[in-house]
Design an enzyme around this catalytic site. Structure first.
Site, mmCIF file in Angstrom:
data_model
loop_
_atom_site.group_PDB
_atom_site.id
_atom_site.type_symbol
_atom_site.label_atom_id
_atom_site.label_comp_id
_atom_site.label_asym_id
_atom_site.label_seq_id
_atom_site.Cartn_x
_atom_site.Cartn_y
_atom_site.Cartn_z
ATOM 1 N N LYS A 215 4.346 3.458 -0.239
ATOM 2 C CA LYS A 215 5.264 3.361 0.960
ATOM 3 C C LYS A 215 6.258 2.521 0.552
ATOM 4 O O LYS A 215 7.329 3.141 1.333
ATOM 5 C CB LYS A 215 4.075 2.862 1.994
ATOM 6 C CG LYS A 215 4.456 3.000 3.794
ATOM 7 C CD LYS A 215 3.955 2.889 4.814
ATOM 8 C CE LYS A 215 4.522 2.285 5.808
ATOM 9 N NZ LYS A 215 4.103 1.929 6.813
ATOM 10 N N GLU A 221 1.491 -4.230 -7.886
ATOM 11 C CA GLU A 221 0.370 -3.253 -9.105
ATOM 12 C C GLU A 221 1.345 -1.402 -9.497
ATOM 13 O O GLU A 221 0.961 -1.805 -10.296
ATOM 14 C CB GLU A 221 -1.157 -3.213 -8.096
ATOM 15 C CG GLU A 221 -1.636 -4.247 -8.356
ATOM 16 C CD GLU A 221 -1.699 -4.951 -6.964
ATOM 17 O OE1 GLU A 221 -0.342 -5.208 -6.279
ATOM 18 O OE2 GLU A 221 -2.447 -6.019 -6.238
ATOM 19 N N GLY A 277 -0.072 2.683 5.831
ATOM 20 C CA GLY A 277 -0.656 3.079 3.879
ATOM 21 C C GLY A 277 -1.903 3.494 4.166
ATOM 22 O O GLY A 277 -2.692 4.988 3.491
ATOM 23 N N ARG A 278 -3.416 3.210 5.063
ATOM 24 C CA ARG A 278 -4.969 3.757 5.273
ATOM 25 C C ARG A 278 -4.624 4.594 6.115
ATOM 26 O O ARG A 278 -6.198 4.483 7.060
ATOM 27 C CB ARG A 278 -5.041 2.575 5.801
ATOM 28 C CG ARG A 278 -5.052 1.832 6.789
ATOM 29 C CD ARG A 278 -5.704 0.471 6.860
ATOM 30 N NE ARG A 278 -4.771 -0.551 8.411
ATOM 31 C CZ ARG A 278 -4.342 -1.346 8.372
ATOM 32 N NH1 ARG A 278 -3.075 -1.072 7.139
ATOM 33 N NH2 ARG A 278 -3.987 -1.550 9.292
ATOM 34 N N GLU A 363 -8.912 -3.746 6.688
ATOM 35 C CA GLU A 363 -7.964 -3.721 6.902
ATOM 36 C C GLU A 363 -7.176 -3.628 8.711
ATOM 37 O O GLU A 363 -6.296 -4.632 8.773
ATOM 38 C CB GLU A 363 -6.947 -2.751 6.157
ATOM 39 C CG GLU A 363 -5.646 -4.029 5.465
ATOM 40 C CD GLU A 363 -4.680 -3.183 4.768
ATOM 41 O OE1 GLU A 363 -4.438 -2.410 4.476
ATOM 42 O OE2 GLU A 363 -4.693 -3.509 3.582
ATOM 43 N N HIS A 394 -32.898 2.835 -3.559
ATOM 44 C CA HIS A 394 -33.367 2.393 -4.720
ATOM 45 C C HIS A 394 -33.150 1.107 -5.197
ATOM 46 O O HIS A 394 -33.124 0.646 -5.828
ATOM 47 C CB HIS A 394 -34.113 3.525 -5.831
ATOM 48 C CG HIS A 394 -35.006 5.040 -5.399
ATOM 49 N ND1 HIS A 394 -36.180 4.735 -5.015
ATOM 50 C CD2 HIS A 394 -33.755 6.004 -5.136
ATOM 51 C CE1 HIS A 394 -36.786 5.979 -5.185
ATOM 52 N NE2 HIS A 394 -35.540 6.597 -5.132
ATOM 53 N N LYS A 514 -0.247 -12.651 -1.846
ATOM 54 C CA LYS A 514 0.460 -11.857 -2.867
ATOM 55 C C LYS A 514 1.184 -13.248 -3.236
ATOM 56 O O LYS A 514 2.768 -13.002 -4.610
ATOM 57 C CB LYS A 514 1.107 -10.402 -2.001
ATOM 58 C CG LYS A 514 0.822 -9.198 -1.707
ATOM 59 C CD LYS A 514 1.187 -8.255 -1.255
ATOM 60 C CE LYS A 514 0.359 -7.545 0.120
ATOM 61 N NZ LYS A 514 1.311 -6.134 0.291
HETATM 62 O O1 F6P Z 1 -1.432 -4.619 0.613
HETATM 63 C C1 F6P Z 1 -2.121 -3.788 1.346
HETATM 64 C C2 F6P Z 1 -1.185 -2.785 1.553
HETATM 65 O O2 F6P Z 1 0.358 -3.047 2.077
HETATM 66 C C3 F6P Z 1 -1.968 -1.346 2.914
HETATM 67 O O3 F6P Z 1 -2.222 -1.789 3.448
HETATM 68 C C4 F6P Z 1 -0.970 -0.816 1.462
HETATM 69 O O4 F6P Z 1 -1.908 0.498 1.448
HETATM 70 C C5 F6P Z 1 -1.247 -0.912 -0.336
HETATM 71 O O5 F6P Z 1 -0.870 -2.159 0.801
HETATM 72 C C6 F6P Z 1 0.407 -0.299 -0.712
HETATM 73 O O6 F6P Z 1 0.984 -0.807 -0.017
HETATM 74 P P1 F6P Z 1 2.072 0.223 -0.917
HETATM 75 O O7 F6P Z 1 1.627 1.773 -0.232
HETATM 76 O O8 F6P Z 1 3.142 0.138 0.398
HETATM 77 O O9 F6P Z 1 2.300 0.559 -2.541
#
Ligand code: F6P
Length: 556
Positions: A215, A221, A277-278, A363, A394, A514
């Protein structure tokens, strides 16, 4: 009066009378056993069930009476739930801390609908992106879109994290039966290099397309993995920068950052800041899903979402699936003190569904202050977890059956298997029904003794029962059903958030880690010994890591 900067969040100050009524009621009914409740009402199983949009919810095995339900429904009313639902669907900025509308419902609104944000109807924009995704997916799936060397694309790797990963990976796994089995789909999220290395180990760069999904297009990452992917791709394609255009597309709200990364914005699929995002798996973030299952199936999934949206918006609360599920979870969370909810899909394809729900639920509702910033007085979001049945039986079910904690369960099952094999499906379904039955009714000491169990062993074999569960039963796992199921939980989370009067759509809690990581990275990488000013534990861990790294490097 709220200041210009501060949103108006009046309700927070009001103590809802329904909470008091429920507190008093809880004292009266908390010890009631499901054995008794079923014995008193032989029709309870049929009565406490609702069917909507093709999903059947049996909530009869919950520790509630009609009075409980009445009071919980009153709580929903006093919380202003209907007005908040309308506010969301109207595009009001209900994400108050980020001053944003919350409009995942617009992502599945039919062409021709109108949802206005800041004076603009966003539905045409949604469909323009869907059309662009359709065109691109068709070209990739048919082989018209070729890689840099002219080979067709056989592998799609989505790089993203959180909502930009969990939705796509869950949907891909869930709908694998509908996907193009001649193509390979992989998902890289972790900054741990192993994730990327293993994803590409057996792949040919000439046949591999990356969808970089973020987003913000700034997430550490995703950006790190995207740069690694770019280097890997270029290494296999003769280092020709022109190849990037054929092997990288982006899904983002941030065109400037996409362009800076080197992806032509013509190859960017847009979404908007009013999609959390979620809550984004049905936006362009679902591009890998669409390539896997095809545009028609993707649109069927959107239709499923939309059907649940309509149900949520228009159905009286006592027959409203997301509202009922939310109220029941509030009942266990805030009155029984239950800390978790287990989600137990009896469908192998839903193996990533609990992981997906963890971000959606935790979240969203892991919040400690109400909308106006005052501390909450009730527990908020419970911990969601789970595994597909029957594997969990199990492993951890023992604790649910005989442990000391109350763990409400959501069982999810389908009448028709996607891979019919002999008697497998009847056995699978027998297990899900049996588990819900055993949890609810258990086995008494008398019953255990009547089986001839010696006295010393009998207590160990007693099942107390009275363990609550919901059972969701649908015909078959299809793209449409998946859409309904996800929307069911989305609106359940929304309803919980309204009851707790929290902002379910921000996520400030992920920020501190972060920021600290950004500070620590140079301390791990600097040649010179850094001056460390953390606490003694963090300082020592950093020093130890640096020493180990140096030692291991020398000894290689
Ligand atoms: O760190 C949390 C978050 O902001 C989530 O809410 C989101 O889904 C994820 O990181 C990834 O964010 P982006 O789509 O901006 O890379």
């Amino acid at each position: 009066m709220a200041s210009r900067e501060q949103p108006d969040t009046k309700r927070s100050a009001i103590k809802l009378q329904a909470w008091d009524a429920l507190d008093a009621h809880f004292k009266k009914v908390s010890k009631l056993h499901l054995r008794q409740l079923f014995a008193d009402d032989p029709n309870r199983g049929e009565r406490m069930a609702v069917e909507a949009a093709g999903l059947y919810l049996d909530y009869s095995k919950n520790r509630i009476t009609d009075e409980t339900l009445k009071l919980l429904l009153r709580l929903a009313e006093q919380s202003g739930l209907q007005a908040r639902i309308e506010a969301m669907f109207r595009g009001e900025k209900i994400n108050v801390t980020e001053k944003r509308a919350v409009l995942h419902v617009a992502l599945r609104a039919p062409r021709g609908a109108s949802i206005v944000v800041d004076g603009e109807n966003v539905v045409p924009k949604v469909h323009a992106v869907l059309d662009k995704m359709t065109d691109f997916s068709d070209r990739v799936r048919s082989g018209v879109w070729k890689g840099h060397t002219g080979k067709r694309i056989r592998n799609v790797i989505n790089i993203g994290i959180g909502g930009s990963d969990l939705g796509p990976v869950m949907a891909y796994e869930a709908l694998k039966a509908y996907s193009d089995h001649d193509m390979t789909f992989r998902f890289v999220s972790n900054i741990d290099g192993t994730d990327f290395a293993e994803a590409v180990r057996d792949l040919d760069q000439a046949e591999t397309l990356f969808t970089i999904s973020s987003k913000t297009f700034t997430t550490l990452e995703t950006m790190t993995n995207a740069h690694t992917a770019r280097a890997w791709s270029l290494a296999g394609l003769g280092g020709d920068e022109a190849s990037v255009a054929k092997h990288f597309v982006a899904v983002s709200t941030n065109a400037a950052a996409v362009s800076k990364f080197g992806i032509d914005t013509a190859n960017m699929f847009e979404f908007w800041d009013w999609v959390g995002g979620r809550y984004s798996m049905d936006s362009a973030i679902g591009l890998s899903t669409m390539i896997a299952i095809g545009p028609d199936n993707f649109r069927a999934m959107l239709d499923g979402f939309h059907q649940m949206d309509e149900h949520f918006r228009a159905t009286p609360f006592e027959r409203n699936l997301p509202v009922l599920m939310a109220l029941l979870s509030v009942w266990y969370n805030d009155f029984f003190g239950a800390e978790t909810v287990a989600v137990l899909p009896y469908e192998q394809y839903l193996k990533r569904f609990p992981a997906y729900l963890q971000q959606l639920t935790m979240e969203s509702n892991g919040k400690h202050v109400t909308l106006d910033g005052t501390p909450v007085v009730r527990q908020t979001g419970p911990i969601y977890w789970g595994e597909p049945g029957t594997n969990g039986q199990h492993s951890f079910y023992q604790l649910i059956h005989q442990g000391t904690r109350l763990i409400p369960c959501d069982f999810i099952a389908f009448a028709k298997p996607l891979n019919p094999l002999g008697r497998h499906h009847d056995m699978l379904l027998a297990n899900v029904f049996a588990q819900a039955e055993a949890l609810a009714f258990g086995k008494t000491l008398d019953e255990v003794k009547a089986e001839g169990t010696p006295d010393w062993l009998a207590p160990h074999r007693v099942f107390e029962g009275n363990r609550p569960s919901n059972t969701i039963l649908a015909e078959r796992l299809t793209p449409e059903t998946l859409g309904k199921l996800v929307a069911l939980y989305e609106h359940c989370v929304f309803t919980q958030g309204v009851i707790w009067n929290i902002d379910s759509f921000d996520q400030w809690g992920v920020e501190l880690g972060k920021v600290l990581a950004q500070r620590i990275i140079p301390e791990l990488e600097s040649e010179a010994e850094p001056g460390l000013t953390h606490d003694s534990s963090t300082n020592d861990l950093i020093r130890r890591y640096r020493k180990l790294k140096e030692f291991l490097c020398k000894s290689e």
